[in-house]
Scaffold this motif. Structure first.
Motif, PDB file in Angstrom:
ATOM      1  N   ASP A 188       0.813  -1.211   0.000  1.00 22.89           N
ATOM      2  CA  ASP A 188       0.000   0.000   0.000  1.00 22.89           C
ATOM      3  C   ASP A 188       0.847   1.262   0.000  1.00 22.89           C
ATOM      4  O   ASP A 188       0.337   2.349  -0.288  1.00 22.89           O
ATOM      5  CB  ASP A 188      -0.889   0.042   1.244  1.00 22.89           C
ATOM      6  N   TYR A 189       2.113   1.126   0.330  1.00 24.62           N
ATOM      7  CA  TYR A 189       2.988   2.286   0.511  1.00 24.62           C
ATOM      8  C   TYR A 189       4.132   2.287  -0.490  1.00 24.62           C
ATOM      9  O   TYR A 189       5.214   2.801  -0.223  1.00 24.62           O
ATOM     10  CB  TYR A 189       3.523   2.313   1.949  1.00 24.62           C
ATOM     11  N   ASN A 234      -2.670  -5.705 -13.343  1.00 25.12           N
ATOM     12  CA  ASN A 234      -1.670  -4.704 -13.017  1.00 25.12           C
ATOM     13  C   ASN A 234      -2.249  -3.816 -11.928  1.00 25.12           C
ATOM     14  O   ASN A 234      -3.464  -3.628 -11.852  1.00 25.12           O
ATOM     15  CB  ASN A 234      -1.291  -3.882 -14.251  1.00 25.12           C
ATOM     16  N   VAL A 235      -1.389  -3.258 -11.090  1.00 22.04           N
ATOM     17  CA  VAL A 235      -1.840  -2.600  -9.874  1.00 22.04           C
ATOM     18  C   VAL A 235      -1.213  -1.220  -9.736  1.00 22.04           C
ATOM     19  O   VAL A 235      -0.036  -1.034 -10.026  1.00 22.04           O
ATOM     20  CB  VAL A 235      -1.492  -3.446  -8.629  1.00 22.04           C
ATOM     21  N   ALA A 236      -2.010  -0.262  -9.288  1.00 25.51           N
ATOM     22  CA  ALA A 236      -1.529   1.083  -8.983  1.00 25.51           C
ATOM     23  C   ALA A 236      -1.874   1.419  -7.541  1.00 25.51           C
ATOM     24  O   ALA A 236      -2.941   1.057  -7.041  1.00 25.51           O
ATOM     25  CB  ALA A 236      -2.158   2.110  -9.921  1.00 25.51           C
ATOM     26  N   VAL A 237      -0.961   2.098  -6.867  1.00 26.02           N
ATOM     27  CA  VAL A 237      -1.189   2.544  -5.495  1.00 26.02           C
ATOM     28  C   VAL A 237      -2.011   3.830  -5.540  1.00 26.02           C
ATOM     29  O   VAL A 237      -1.621   4.803  -6.189  1.00 26.02           O
ATOM     30  CB  VAL A 237       0.150   2.800  -4.773  1.00 26.02           C
ATOM     31  N   ARG A 238      -3.140   3.843  -4.870  1.00 31.10           N
ATOM     32  CA  ARG A 238      -4.002   5.019  -4.847  1.00 31.10           C
ATOM     33  C   ARG A 238      -3.442   6.083  -3.909  1.00 31.10           C
ATOM     34  O   ARG A 238      -2.873   5.770  -2.854  1.00 31.10           O
ATOM     35  CB  ARG A 238      -5.407   4.648  -4.392  1.00 31.10           C
ATOM     36  N   ILE A 239      -3.629   7.338  -4.285  1.00 29.38           N
ATOM     37  CA  ILE A 239      -3.318   8.439  -3.379  1.00 29.38           C
ATOM     38  C   ILE A 239      -4.560   8.665  -2.516  1.00 29.38           C
ATOM     39  O   ILE A 239      -5.559   9.225  -2.959  1.00 29.38           O
ATOM     40  CB  ILE A 239      -2.942   9.718  -4.149  1.00 29.38           C
ATOM     41  N   THR A 240      -4.507   8.175  -1.294  1.00 34.66           N
ATOM     42  CA  THR A 240      -5.593   8.319  -0.333  1.00 34.66           C
ATOM     43  C   THR A 240      -5.461   9.682   0.356  1.00 34.66           C
ATOM     44  O   THR A 240      -4.463  10.384   0.180  1.00 34.66           O
ATOM     45  CB  THR A 240      -5.516   7.200   0.713  1.00 34.66           C
ATOM     46  N   PRO A 241      -6.461  10.097   1.152  1.00 32.36           N
ATOM     47  CA  PRO A 241      -6.324  11.379   1.857  1.00 32.36           C
ATOM     48  C   PRO A 241      -5.058  11.468   2.703  1.00 32.36           C
ATOM     49  O   PRO A 241      -4.388  12.502   2.720  1.00 32.36           O
ATOM     50  CB  PRO A 241      -7.589  11.424   2.727  1.00 32.36           C
ATOM     51  N   LEU A 242      -4.705  10.384   3.410  1.00 26.36           N
ATOM     52  CA  LEU A 242      -3.480  10.397   4.220  1.00 26.36           C
ATOM     53  C   LEU A 242      -2.236  10.537   3.352  1.00 26.36           C
ATOM     54  O   LEU A 242      -1.326  11.316   3.658  1.00 26.36           O
ATOM     55  CB  LEU A 242      -3.388   9.114   5.047  1.00 26.36           C
TER      56      LEU A 242
END
Length: 402
Positions: free
Chosen positions: A263-264, A375-383
């Protein structure tokens, strides 16, 4: 060659004349912190002329609390352009939600400097009372593995300096470790953490990390030579700028061995001097249903097309709170590409592209007792938005609205 976007902000259509025509989260027991991180409004269509509009998020505040010096790293890890995982959306949703203490640990970060020194910064997380607002549904997840082509290769190689040197393609840059990055500030580049750090150690070359910008290759044609329109004048080369410092979240460094780190998988690079190009803003990732046509876009330097910038777009197939699952064709080298969409910015009354994620890699997951490749992308979450924005701006006042 010409490029155009539809006015709805959806797909990006390219016509290459010289190449021919180409074609939930769980509803129970949600921690108060995670709920408060996701206030969102202005997301519903109100008329037949509705435009896909950027939601208005009120993000938390992530502030440094203490910084300590660490021993110099060995820079002995091999640059790995493939991140592998077999934990898919269903697997991730069964992970327990992180506590506030765990979130603060994951969002703390290491900073690597050009002289080889490094520090660790611990952070505090503060939730600002946003008043009225509807809460965005969230769900947990993680994953990844190897870049993949799905059926017919739908990628487009971008040719011609008129395109390569113009926005948005000009925001894509190449890292000396072999990955791709995206310009997100006057001196800042967003990329994947695994391009810099393998979870245990910094990769070889991270201390002398450079970022490459495509520019026309100057040809000495001699007196009277007229090469303005020749194919030679269209050849491009990389101009390199050294990196001053690099930020990597501890969630990647501490969690890489147990799926949480997936996730990071993001990092921010600060260049030694401004690049003087237009950059792309970052934004909090809307849900897949809110994306124009449910589609994402990104450009990268795929290894199987050396020297070429490769653009692609595709539909989002699945999502968790932290990841977007899709089948955009990609190969090693595209890691770290900024995933973006173009939506209507109601406050400014104009269309605006924003980076909403970072392309990470590929994974096999079991769906209905059958293996499925994503294929996977890490989302930019509020944090994550709050953290990355603070790294770029140096203050939280300019990072309150995602």
């Amino acid at each position: 060659m010409k490029a155009s976007e539809d006015k709805g902000g959806g797909s990006y259509r390219l016509t290459f004349e010289q190449l021919g025509s180409m074609s939930n989260m769980k509803a129970s027991r949600m921690s108060m912190l995670v709920l408060l991180l996701c206030f969102v409004k202005n997301v519903s269509p109100s008329s037949s002329h509705w435009k896909p509009t950027w939601p208005t998020y009120k993000v938390p505040v992530v502030l440094p609390q203490s910084t300590l010096s660490l021993a110099k790293p060995n820079f002995d890890a091999k640059a790995n352009l493939e991140v592998m995982s077999s934990c898919g959306p269903v697997c991730h949703k069964h992970f327990p939600l992180p506590t506030l203490s765990e979130l603060k640990e994951y969002m703390s970060y290491e900073t690597l400097y050009a002289n080889g020194s490094r520090t660790e910064t611990n952070v505090g997380i503060y939730v600002v009372n946003t008043g009225n607002g509807s809460q965005n549904s969230v769900s947990q997840g993680k994953s990844r593995r190897k870049r993949q082509i799905y059926g017919y290769d739908s990628r487009f190689s971008i040719f011609g300096k008129n395109f390569l040197l113009n926005y948005p393609f000009s925001t894509s840059v190449k890292l000396s470790t072999g990955c791709t990055g995206t310009l997100v500030g006057e001196k800042h580049v967003l990329t994947a953490a695994h391009c810099i750090h393998d979870g245990k150690s910094y990769v070889k070359g991270a201390q002398k990390l450079r970022v490459g910008f495509l520019k026309p290759k100057q040809k000495d044609g001699g007196k009277g030579a007229k090469q303005t329109n020749s194919s030679l004048s269209e050849k491009m080369k990389f101009q390199w700028i050294r990196v001053k410092r690099t930020h990597v979240p501890k969630g990647w460094i501490k969690g890489n061995a147990n799926e949480i780190g997936m996730d990071y998988d993001y990092a921010l690079l600060e260049l030694k001097k401004p690049h003087q190009r237009k950059f792309m803003k970052i934004g909090v990732s809307p849900s897949g249903k809110q994306l124009p046509g449910g589609r994402i876009h990104f450009s990268g330097y795929d290894n199987d097309r050396p020297g070429n910038l490769v653009y692609r777009f595709c539909d989002v197939r699945d999502e968790t709170y932290d990841l977007l699952y899709q089948q955009c064709d990609a190969q090693p080298g595209a890691s770290g590409s900024g995933v973006y969409v173009r939506m209507w910015k109601r406050q400014n009354q104009k269309w605006e592209r924003k980076i909403i994620g970072i392309f990470s890699g590929n994974q096999w997951v079991d769906q209905n007792d059958a293996p499925q490749d994503f294929n996977v992308a890490v989302r930019i979450t509020p944090l994550k938005y709050a953290q990355i924005c603070f790294w770029i701006k140096g203050n939280y006042v300019d990072c309150r609205d995602g």
